[in-house]
Design a protein around this motif. Structure first.
Motif, PDB file in Angstrom:
ATOM      1  N   PHE A  78       0.837  -1.202   0.000  1.00 40.88           N
ATOM      2  CA  PHE A  78       0.000   0.000   0.000  1.00 40.88           C
ATOM      3  C   PHE A  78       0.874   1.255   0.000  1.00 40.88           C
ATOM      4  O   PHE A  78       0.578   2.227  -0.704  1.00 40.88           O
ATOM      5  N   LEU A  79       1.965   1.232   0.778  1.00 41.26           N
ATOM      6  CA  LEU A  79       2.869   2.391   0.800  1.00 41.26           C
ATOM      7  C   LEU A  79       3.455   2.630  -0.585  1.00 41.26           C
ATOM      8  O   LEU A  79       3.615   3.773  -1.020  1.00 41.26           O
ATOM      9  N   GLU A  80       3.751   1.529  -1.286  1.00 34.40           N
ATOM     10  CA  GLU A  80       4.267   1.681  -2.650  1.00 34.40           C
ATOM     11  C   GLU A  80       3.203   2.263  -3.571  1.00 34.40           C
ATOM     12  O   GLU A  80       3.506   3.061  -4.457  1.00 34.40           O
ATOM     13  N   PHE A  81       1.982   1.883  -3.329  1.00 34.40           N
ATOM     14  CA  PHE A  81       0.879   2.418  -4.133  1.00 34.40           C
ATOM     15  C   PHE A  81       0.750   3.928  -3.890  1.00 34.40           C
ATOM     16  O   PHE A  81       0.522   4.691  -4.827  1.00 34.40           O
ATOM     17  N   MET A 138       0.433  -3.431  -9.379  1.00 34.40           N
ATOM     18  CA  MET A 138       1.667  -4.103  -8.952  1.00 34.40           C
ATOM     19  C   MET A 138       2.710  -4.070 -10.059  1.00 34.40           C
ATOM     20  O   MET A 138       3.903  -4.087  -9.803  1.00 34.40           O
ATOM     21  N   LYS A 139       2.235  -4.008 -11.272  1.00 36.01           N
ATOM     22  CA  LYS A 139       3.174  -3.898 -12.387  1.00 36.01           C
ATOM     23  C   LYS A 139       3.840  -2.507 -12.352  1.00 36.01           C
ATOM     24  O   LYS A 139       5.031  -2.380 -12.604  1.00 36.01           O
ATOM     25  N   ILE A 140       3.054  -1.517 -11.991  1.00 33.58           N
ATOM     26  CA  ILE A 140       3.587  -0.159 -11.917  1.00 33.58           C
ATOM     27  C   ILE A 140       4.613  -0.019 -10.789  1.00 33.58           C
ATOM     28  O   ILE A 140       5.640   0.624 -10.941  1.00 33.58           O
ATOM     29  N   THR A 141       4.344  -0.675  -9.662  1.00 42.38           N
ATOM     30  CA  THR A 141       5.326  -0.597  -8.575  1.00 42.38           C
ATOM     31  C   THR A 141       6.526  -1.509  -8.843  1.00 42.38           C
ATOM     32  O   THR A 141       7.483  -1.501  -8.085  1.00 42.38           O
ATOM     33  N   GLY A 142       6.451  -2.307  -9.885  1.00 37.87           N
ATOM     34  CA  GLY A 142       7.554  -3.203 -10.220  1.00 37.87           C
ATOM     35  C   GLY A 142       7.509  -4.507  -9.451  1.00 37.87           C
ATOM     36  O   GLY A 142       8.450  -5.302  -9.511  1.00 37.87           O
ATOM     37  N   ALA A 143       6.439  -4.733  -8.713  1.00 36.01           N
ATOM     38  CA  ALA A 143       6.363  -5.954  -7.911  1.00 36.01           C
ATOM     39  C   ALA A 143       6.214  -7.194  -8.773  1.00 36.01           C
ATOM     40  O   ALA A 143       6.716  -8.257  -8.443  1.00 36.01           O
ATOM     41  N   SER A 144       5.511  -7.060  -9.861  1.00 38.65           N
ATOM     42  CA  SER A 144       5.355  -8.223 -10.740  1.00 38.65           C
ATOM     43  C   SER A 144       5.226  -7.768 -12.179  1.00 38.65           C
ATOM     44  O   SER A 144       5.016  -6.592 -12.461  1.00 38.65           O
ATOM     45  N   PHE A 203      -8.672   4.005  -4.291  1.00 41.96           N
ATOM     46  CA  PHE A 203      -7.766   3.460  -5.310  1.00 41.96           C
ATOM     47  C   PHE A 203      -8.165   4.059  -6.646  1.00 41.96           C
ATOM     48  O   PHE A 203      -9.359   4.156  -6.957  1.00 41.96           O
ATOM     49  N   LYS A 204      -7.165   4.399  -7.450  1.00 48.60           N
ATOM     50  CA  LYS A 204      -7.449   5.018  -8.745  1.00 48.60           C
ATOM     51  C   LYS A 204      -7.792   3.981  -9.811  1.00 48.60           C
ATOM     52  O   LYS A 204      -7.174   3.926 -10.875  1.00 48.60           O
ATOM     53  N   LYS A 247       3.411   5.725  -5.754  1.00 43.96           N
ATOM     54  CA  LYS A 247       3.202   5.793  -7.203  1.00 43.96           C
ATOM     55  C   LYS A 247       1.913   6.535  -7.560  1.00 43.96           C
ATOM     56  O   LYS A 247       1.503   6.544  -8.726  1.00 43.96           O
ATOM     57  N   GLY A 248       1.271   7.104  -6.554  1.00 40.96           N
ATOM     58  CA  GLY A 248       0.058   7.874  -6.835  1.00 40.96           C
ATOM     59  C   GLY A 248      -1.140   7.026  -7.222  1.00 40.96           C
ATOM     60  O   GLY A 248      -2.037   7.501  -7.918  1.00 40.96           O
ATOM     61  N   LEU A 249      -1.155   5.788  -6.780  1.00 43.33           N
ATOM     62  CA  LEU A 249      -2.280   4.905  -7.128  1.00 43.33           C
ATOM     63  C   LEU A 249      -3.402   4.975  -6.099  1.00 43.33           C
ATOM     64  O   LEU A 249      -4.466   4.395  -6.294  1.00 43.33           O
ATOM     65  N   VAL A 250      -3.107   5.659  -4.992  1.00 44.25           N
ATOM     66  CA  VAL A 250      -4.098   5.820  -3.930  1.00 44.25           C
ATOM     67  C   VAL A 250      -4.154   7.295  -3.583  1.00 44.25           C
ATOM     68  O   VAL A 250      -3.140   7.989  -3.670  1.00 44.25           O
TER      69      VAL A 250
END
Length: 853
Positions: free
Chosen positions: A139-142, A549-555, A192-193, A145-148
RNA sequence: GCGGGUAUGGCGGAAUUGGUAGACGCGCUGGUUUUAGGUACCAGUUCUUUACGGAGUGGGGGUUCGAUUCCCUCUACCCGCACCA
């Protein structure tokens, strides 16, 4: 003759699988992977028959793919946060955690008794800090990245559960869980956006060719893409303007009023000085959003006294109304009314005596004035100055061009999908890891302080959020300036928990929320199985999360579930006593006359409809008792056997008994004939009796067809083929011919393999008797010998004028002339032809001969 | 209102996608065994007809040598969304 003792055999193999860690999965890039997942359960306390059906299907796929040589991941976990735990805490005075973990322990035991090929080492529970802490990290990564984002917004407030609901969680104006009428309330919300991903989520549906069409359509409708235009209407005698959204810019010349939402910013300004507007807005907020409320509600509005200038008609002014049918969260919350071509606008115009102008002709020349029915179809333009004579489609383009030229509007794509509000005012959920500081504002918690753990010492005696009531928990120092600050006390919607669990399963103990190495190998889920009720909510959220998750690079993956299967529900007859009280199935027996009566009182019982199992109608059966009575294998077999898996199936005791009988029959046949088979490893003899050849063909055909049916998830058909094979096996009598014992062993081995995914315990037991190598669960799937699956003779139908008159036995691929000859030689065919001349003979090789007279 | 689906024996359902309709299971009928049975086995089971035959996949029409399957139309039921501009 010994009877098969299911209880003993089933526990025996369950513990062997567990001891040998048979189903533990390990990523191995040298092997093809297959990820089978069933929607994880909410730990309510007990599994129900629906779970049995769901997990059996998944297990068959898992075991089958495993036998096919895939490296299979088949994990299980618990969707463990949520309201029932808090309700239990209040009602039974147990801590939600205690209640939840006790339920998990019980349901784990129940699932284990089903003999599922699950990798229990990867078990996770979303209410465990090891899971939700990682969710917070993600969530912090979101946030980063401005996803929340956080915004004050109108929310759906469930007054019973005392919490916010997402739009998706409101059905017919009622909360999805409590059933209470939902109210509108304004609150600070984390969002969430998801709406930013509307187009991507829509496009992605096109790649999901292994999803049910139905689910894709439902998501498509939910996303609700529409093409139209945004148009600025200037407000008369002012510098302000009103932006509206329309899908029918072609009907602009038919505009006769403007309507804005009760929640529109302009309304907010106006209501301050206008009591009539203020009163109307209050009324709108009182009005429910339920289906009935909407249907009964008149199209109502209040004139603001303001007007807009028509952008294309010099001097024309359009009155602005605040109207109850305008939604703030669709388009711009404002529209122009065109009564001639929209039912709702027409209703409104009639009520307030507004102009009704026809601007689209119906057909070629129907230009009569609009009366009670608007014309909503396409046609040639009229009453529209420079547009007259154009088709409505061309007019759309022309209007947009003109407006763009004048800087008054532009073509726009609009989506119905709105951002996902995730804040919930509950205790038993994942804490949102942020801190509110008077100086610094909203500050994310530092990653090293994660997880933000729920406090244990909470009370549920007051309404509202226990976290908020907690004396100390929320008081912390600001991570940024270190001054005293307050922790966010809202927790996350439980749909967040289930939006990424499939990724966490790949490496559930990893320090990172998502282990890229593992997800790169395992994801996407190859076969996801669950109920249709999640067609929108959970599946759409998971698809959004995957993109985030793709945007944060997680997957790296694009879609979480490449294959989706939605299984049907389990239903059961309903029973009532004469007094009308619902009765449990086990309370009903049939008396000597075959009439249903109450088991204790002997009173007659009324048999009602076959309905979805529900506690209120008592038409439920307990999986524990079923497994106890019939054994897990028979229960599994029955839930697969009768109905196609995507349809509802009716649970009947007779059906379960049938499954039980088959199990006995197979066991008996093999134990009674085991001394007749060839010694393990005997070389294949060349000499088979006729019967043995027939058996071999049946065995290999069954292998081929069962495989085919399992590939397609047609479990009911796979089982039908096995029954046929069983019949052939039972009919076989070993003769003196050398090959017969060998053929019998072969057939038995194939049978055990084919039955394996559905009845794993029995088949392990039989595999052991057959001295099979290692575990059946580890041995490869039988390969059908194709040469044995095709017959050298075929039965062909002979029709005369399309009616069946005879069947003939001919060599496969027999010459058409010869087939014709044989067909015409049949007495019944000759009788049917009589004296009529033969006009044509159609021969479809190996299938049919049709004599046309 | 918009979108989608389904319709086959007493019941659940098959039918290689245009080629013997009703596989397989349940139920039912008759029979044979049996250690009591809600056991096991055998035969039968779409309707109609004594039979030969005829009819038959929700109704009606069409294409075709041939339609459960393709087309048109109607009916019934089910599901999803719904004041979406």
């Amino acid at each position: 003759m010994s009877r098969y003792n299911a209880k003993e055999v089933e526990t025996k193999w369950q513990s062997i699988w567990e001891d040998k860690k048979t189903f533990e999965a390990h990523a191995d890039v040298t092997r093809p992977k297959y990820y089978v997942l069933e929607m994880f359960p909410y730990p309510s306390g007990n599994i129900h028959i629906g779970h049995v059906r769901n997990y059996t299907m998944g297990d068959v796929v898992a075991r089958y793919k495993r036998a096919q040589g895939f490296n299979v991941l088949h994990p299980m976990g618990w969707d463990a946060f949520g309201l029932p735990a808090e309700n239990a805490a209040r009602d039974k005075n147990v801590h939600p955690a205690e209640w939840t973990f006790a339920n998990i322990a019980n349901m784990r035991r129940e699932l284990k008794s089903m003999g599922l090929s699950l990798d229990w080492s990867k078990e996770l529970a979303t209410c465990h800090p090891g899971y939700y802490g990682k969710q917070q990290a993600l969530f912090l990564e979101f946030i980063e990245k401005g996803l929340v984002y956080r915004k004050e917004s109108w929310v759906n407030w469930d007054p019973v559960d005392m919490t916010v609901l997402a739009n998706e969680q409101v059905t017919d104006g009622r909360g999805w869980r409590s059933g209470a009428l939902v109210e509108k309330k304004k609150l600070d919300q984390w969002m969430f956006k998801i709406a930013d991903f509307s187009e991507e989520l829509l496009k992605g549906l096109g790649t999901l060719d292994r999803w049910p069409e139905r689910v894709r359509l439902m998501q498509e409708n939910w996303i609700g893409k529409s093409q139209g235009a945004k148009v600025n209407f200037s407000i008369s005698d002012s510098d302000d303007s009103l932006e509206i959204y329309t899908t029918r810019p072609d009907t602009l010349f038919g505009a006769s009023f403007m309507a804005i939402s009760a929640d529109h910013p302009l309304t907010h300004i106006l209501l301050k000085d206008n009591p009539a507007i203020a009163e109307f807005v209050a009324e709108c907020h009182r009005m429910g959003t339920s289906e009935e409320a909407i249907e009964k509600a008149d199209k109502k509005g209040v004139d603001t006294g303001l007007t807009c200038d028509h952008p294309l008609i010099e001097g024309k002014k359009l009155p602005i109304y605040v109207a109850n049918f305008v939604l703030m969260d669709y388009g711009t919350g404002a529209l122009f009314g065109c009564p001639g071509h929209d039912q709702r606008d027409l209703d409104f115009a009639r009520k307030y005596d507004l102009e009704v102008i026809r601007v689209v002709a119906e057909g070629d020349d129907e230009q009569s004035p609009i009366e009670n029915v608007p014309y909503t179809g396409p046609g040639l333009m009229m009453n529209s100055e420079y547009l007259d004579g154009l088709t409505s489609d061309d007019a759309k383009t022309a209007v947009i061009e003109r407006l763009e030229g004048q800087g008054l509007g532009s073509a726009t794509t609009n989506y119905r999908l709105r951002d996902w509000g995730l804040s919930r005012q509950r205790y038993w959920g994942c804490p949102i890891p942020v801190i509110h500081c008077d100086t610094c504002g909203t500050v994310p918690e530092k990653a090293e302080n994660l997880p933000v753990i729920l406090p244990d010492d909470v009370t549920f005696d007051k309404p509202g959020n226990p976290l908020d009531h907690h004396p100390t928990w929320k008081h912390v120092n600001c991570p940024s300036c270190n001054k005293p600050a307050t922790r966010e006390t809202d927790t996350m919607d439980t749909f967040v928990d289930s939006s990424w669990y499939f990724a966490r399963f790949c490496a559930p103990r990893n320090d990172l929320p998502i282990s890229k190495e593992d997800t790169d190998y395992w994801l996407p889920v190859d076969q996801y199985i669950g109920g249709i009720e999640h067609a929108i909510l959970h599946l759409l959220y998971s698809r959004f999360y995957t993109r985030a998750m793709k945007i944060t690079g997680a997957s790296e993956i694009d879609e979480p579930f490449s294959g989706l299967f939605t299984q049907g529900m389990v239903t059961h007859e309903t029973y009532r006593s004469e007094s009308g009280a619902w009765l449990l199935p086990e309370e009903v027996i049939h008396n000597d006359n075959g009439d249903p009566v109450h088991i204790e009182t002997g009173e007659p019982v009324i048999i009602g409809g076959i309905e979805k199992m529900s506690k209120s109608k008592k038409n439920v059966v307990d999986p524990g008792e079923i497994i106890d009575k019939f054994g897990a294998d028979a229960a599994r077999w029955f839930v697969l056997s009768d109905s196609p898996p995507d349809r509802d199936m009716e649970w009947t005791d007779a059906g379960a008994t049938g499954a039980w009988r088959f199990k006995q029959r197979l066991f008996r046949f093999i134990t009674e004939n085991i001394d007749k088979i060839a010694i393990k490893g005997t070389e294949k003899p060349s000499d088979f009796s006729k019967g043995a050849l027939v058996l071999r063909k049946e065995a290999h055909k069954a292998a081929l067809q069962v495989t085919d049916n399992l590939e397609k998830l047609h479990f009911n058909n796979a089982i039908a083929r096995i029954y046929e094979f069983m019949k052939a096996l039972g009919d076989f009598k070993v003769s003196d011919t050398a090959g017969d014992p060998w053929a019998l062993r072969e057939a038995m081995e194939i049978m055990v393999h084919l039955v394996g995914p559905m009845m794993p315990h029995l088949s392990e037991e039989l595999w052991e008797m057959l001295e099979g190598e290692g575990l059946l669960a580890d041995s490869p799937w039988p390969q059908a010998d194709i040469s044995l699956t095709v017959d050298d003779t075929v039965t062909m139908a002979v029709q005369v004028k399309g009616k069946l008159r005879a069947t003939i036995e001919v060599a496969k691929d027999e010459d058409a002339k010869k087939v014709e000859e044989i067909a015409l030689a049949q007495i019944s065919v000759q009788n049917a032809i009589g004296d009529n001349p033969i006009r044509k003979i159609i021969v479809v090789p190996n299938r049919i001969v049709n004599v046309v007279i």
